[in-house]
Write an enzyme that holds these catalytic residues in place. Sequence first.
Site, PDB file in Angstrom:
ATOM      1  N   ARG A   1       0.728  -1.171  -0.247  1.00 18.52           N
ATOM      2  CA  ARG A   1      -0.070  -0.028   0.039  1.00 18.52           C
ATOM      3  C   ARG A   1       0.990   1.122   0.140  1.00 18.52           C
ATOM      4  O   ARG A   1       0.433   2.133  -0.573  1.00 18.52           O
ATOM      5  CB  ARG A   1      -0.697   0.020   1.402  1.00 18.52           C
ATOM      6  CG  ARG A   1      -2.509   0.144   0.790  1.00 18.52           C
ATOM      7  CD  ARG A   1      -3.346   0.221   2.200  1.00 18.52           C
ATOM      8  NE  ARG A   1      -2.322  -0.250   3.344  1.00 18.52           N
ATOM      9  CZ  ARG A   1      -3.103  -0.529   4.545  1.00 18.52           C
ATOM     10  NH1 ARG A   1      -4.611  -0.892   4.427  1.00 18.52           N
ATOM     11  NH2 ARG A   1      -2.583  -0.817   5.500  1.00 18.52           N
TER      12      ARG A   1
ATOM     13  N   HIS B   1       7.217 -23.658   6.379  1.00 14.44           N
ATOM     14  CA  HIS B   1       8.735 -23.390   6.319  1.00 14.44           C
ATOM     15  C   HIS B   1       9.537 -24.673   6.862  1.00 14.44           C
ATOM     16  O   HIS B   1      10.770 -24.818   6.469  1.00 14.44           O
ATOM     17  CB  HIS B   1       9.038 -22.033   6.740  1.00 14.44           C
ATOM     18  CG  HIS B   1       9.382 -21.893   8.226  1.00 14.44           C
ATOM     19  ND1 HIS B   1       8.395 -21.759   8.992  1.00 14.44           N
ATOM     20  CD2 HIS B   1      10.610 -22.106   9.003  1.00 14.44           C
ATOM     21  CE1 HIS B   1       8.813 -21.780  10.518  1.00 14.44           C
ATOM     22  NE2 HIS B   1       9.932 -21.773  10.373  1.00 14.44           N
TER      23      HIS B   1
ATOM     24  N   GLU C   1      12.080 -23.537  21.888  1.00 14.81           N
ATOM     25  CA  GLU C   1      12.351 -22.476  21.562  1.00 14.81           C
ATOM     26  C   GLU C   1      12.691 -21.726  22.840  1.00 14.81           C
ATOM     27  O   GLU C   1      12.226 -21.931  23.854  1.00 14.81           O
ATOM     28  CB  GLU C   1      11.333 -21.608  20.759  1.00 14.81           C
ATOM     29  CG  GLU C   1      10.926 -22.206  19.519  1.00 14.81           C
ATOM     30  CD  GLU C   1       9.926 -21.350  18.837  1.00 14.81           C
ATOM     31  OE1 GLU C   1      10.233 -20.618  18.157  1.00 14.81           O
ATOM     32  OE2 GLU C   1       8.934 -21.280  18.974  1.00 14.81           O
TER      33      GLU C   1
ATOM     34  N   HIS D   1       3.683 -27.443  11.703  1.00 10.64           N
ATOM     35  CA  HIS D   1       5.048 -28.024  11.720  1.00 10.64           C
ATOM     36  C   HIS D   1       5.081 -29.345  12.388  1.00 10.64           C
ATOM     37  O   HIS D   1       5.803 -30.153  11.647  1.00 10.64           O
ATOM     38  CB  HIS D   1       5.949 -26.880  12.657  1.00 10.64           C
ATOM     39  CG  HIS D   1       6.069 -25.570  12.149  1.00 10.64           C
ATOM     40  ND1 HIS D   1       5.628 -25.048  10.666  1.00 10.64           N
ATOM     41  CD2 HIS D   1       6.032 -24.146  12.657  1.00 10.64           C
ATOM     42  CE1 HIS D   1       5.655 -23.831  10.547  1.00 10.64           C
ATOM     43  NE2 HIS D   1       5.812 -23.348  11.932  1.00 10.64           N
TER      44      HIS D   1
HETATM   45  C1  BG6 Z   1       6.364 -19.935  13.249  1.00  8.18           C
HETATM   46  C2  BG6 Z   1       5.721 -19.663  14.343  1.00  8.18           C
HETATM   47  O1  BG6 Z   1       5.730 -20.872  12.147  1.00  8.18           O
HETATM   48  O2  BG6 Z   1       7.731 -21.074  13.633  1.00  8.18           O
HETATM   49  C3  BG6 Z   1       6.665 -19.090  15.476  1.00  8.18           C
HETATM   50  O3  BG6 Z   1       4.801 -18.795  14.058  1.00  8.18           O
HETATM   51  C4  BG6 Z   1       7.962 -19.910  15.839  1.00  8.18           C
HETATM   52  O4  BG6 Z   1       5.939 -19.058  16.619  1.00  8.18           O
HETATM   53  C5  BG6 Z   1       8.633 -20.234  14.490  1.00  8.18           C
HETATM   54  O5  BG6 Z   1       8.816 -19.023  16.546  1.00  8.18           O
HETATM   55  C6  BG6 Z   1       9.710 -21.377  14.608  1.00  8.18           C
HETATM   56  O6  BG6 Z   1      10.399 -21.591  13.085  1.00  8.18           O
HETATM   57  P1  BG6 Z   1      11.701 -21.907  13.339  1.00  8.18           P
HETATM   58  O7  BG6 Z   1      12.176 -22.034  11.798  1.00  8.18           O
HETATM   59  O8  BG6 Z   1      12.705 -20.769  14.015  1.00  8.18           O
HETATM   60  O9  BG6 Z   1      11.804 -23.079  14.205  1.00  8.18           O
END
Ligand code: BG6
Length: 484
Positions: free
Chosen positions: A51, A178, A216, A240
């Site tokens: 935008r 991802h 994490e 994931h």
């Molecule tokens: C994301 C989540 O999809 O993946 C986050 O929304 C998380 O909360 C992240 O921290 C973790 O990804 P990675 O690649 O750092 O393990």
Amino acid sequence: MVSRVIPVEPFDLVIFGGTGDLARRKILPGLFRRFCAGQMPEGSQIIGAARSDMDDAGYRKVVADAVGEFGGGRDCESGTLDAFLNTIHYVTTDAMGDGGWETLNGKMRDGHVRAFYFSVGPSLFGHLAERLHRFGLATPDSRIVVEKPFGHDLETAKALNATLAEHFDETQIYRIDHYLGKETVQNLMAVRFGNMLFEPLWNSQYVDHIQITVAETVGVGGRGGYYDKSGAMRDMVQNHLMQLLCLIAMEPPAKFDPDAVRDEKLKVIRALEPVDWHHIVRGQYAATEDEPGYRDDVENPKSRTESFVAMKCHISNWRWAGTPFYLRTGKRLKARASEIAVVFKDAPHSIFGADAGRHRNVLAIRLQPNEGMTLDVTIKEPGPGGMRLLDVPLDMSFADALGPDAEEAPDAYERLIMDVIRGNQTLFMRGDEVEAAWAWTDPLIEGWQTRNDVPKVYDAGSSGPEDALMLMHRDGRKWREIKA
Ligand code: BG6
């Protein structure tokens, strides 16, 4: 080492949300690294669309800053950035109105691969898909890339799938998870299906249990608004961890092609039994002297959303009946460490007697950090004094094994974007997979709501709530230590 990178055709990539956080942190630096690796063919162009009122020069500055902040790679020589910036353009575009779309259309070139990356909130997905069609940007082989969260539950995921399907065929939709782009996650398939050693043992007859941990150290500060409506179950498990579970548990696909792999993953999700609520533990991290706790981070003193979840699941099929899968993930834990551990059963009979203790083979696949694999094997403790047994790891760090000359592994996003350009959907989630995953998680989340379940508080820097340890302890098993 000879580069085995598969060449791609020149492409037009439009990034909606091109000035946003994900574009700046991941997409743009990732594209730059692929450019440095010689993987962005001459004649390709990247168009930021958002935008903000800006011209090409303004956006090139945004891109240069993003690359400066979030990194070029080992192969990026000085001077390459200018060449990369020449491929960058910008069109001010209104996702919910008509502004900018004609101009954007004017930039697209016939005969080039077209990819449209929806790096925006899910509420805009439908608007973008509809406008791509109405303004004639979408050709039959165009691709759209959509980010998570893909829906909030089964109903919203279905609605989203239906909206996208009005304008695009399933073969044109790339739903990103991802985790599937991570090097070791793909290695999991190579290890399972490229070796004779493991597959014959990969079943409930030989495997005692499987543990999947994604730990994490970060909290949810800064993303509290989104996270408090999601929690670990929606944010991590539904996507994931579920994908990791699928890859570890699926039957060997007939070939490594998108539908063969995704059919097998779907069967795993559909074979997941509903989880008994006694087999799930939820937690929220406590405040420390220096750091806020979960409820402070999300600014909701009464929040019942979980920042940690651990559970025991079962897969009802011939291969896995009777083998529990323990999953856990959480924020503000003692280390950033993700791994999958396949714990094999004890040998049926110990010829060394009870004093030799209990020894088990464990295959641990480390996703991050220090990607690699260890296989614990039992040997004799060296020295005199009889037959004492000891478990030692056969340790393979991928970085050590491949040596310093190995090509730098692309980050998950780089790899996935290039797969979009190549038209390879293997590492993307199909619509039915996402729906099946929600169909499994929804009743668990609803159950917590009906029971007014309150997450257990756990210390920041710990392994999660005590009850999560008990979850395995009750079964005579224990979690592997969370260590970086
Ligand atoms: C994301 C989540 O999809 O993946 C986050 O929304 C998380 O909360 C992240 O921290 C973790 O990804 P990675 O690649 O750092 O393990």
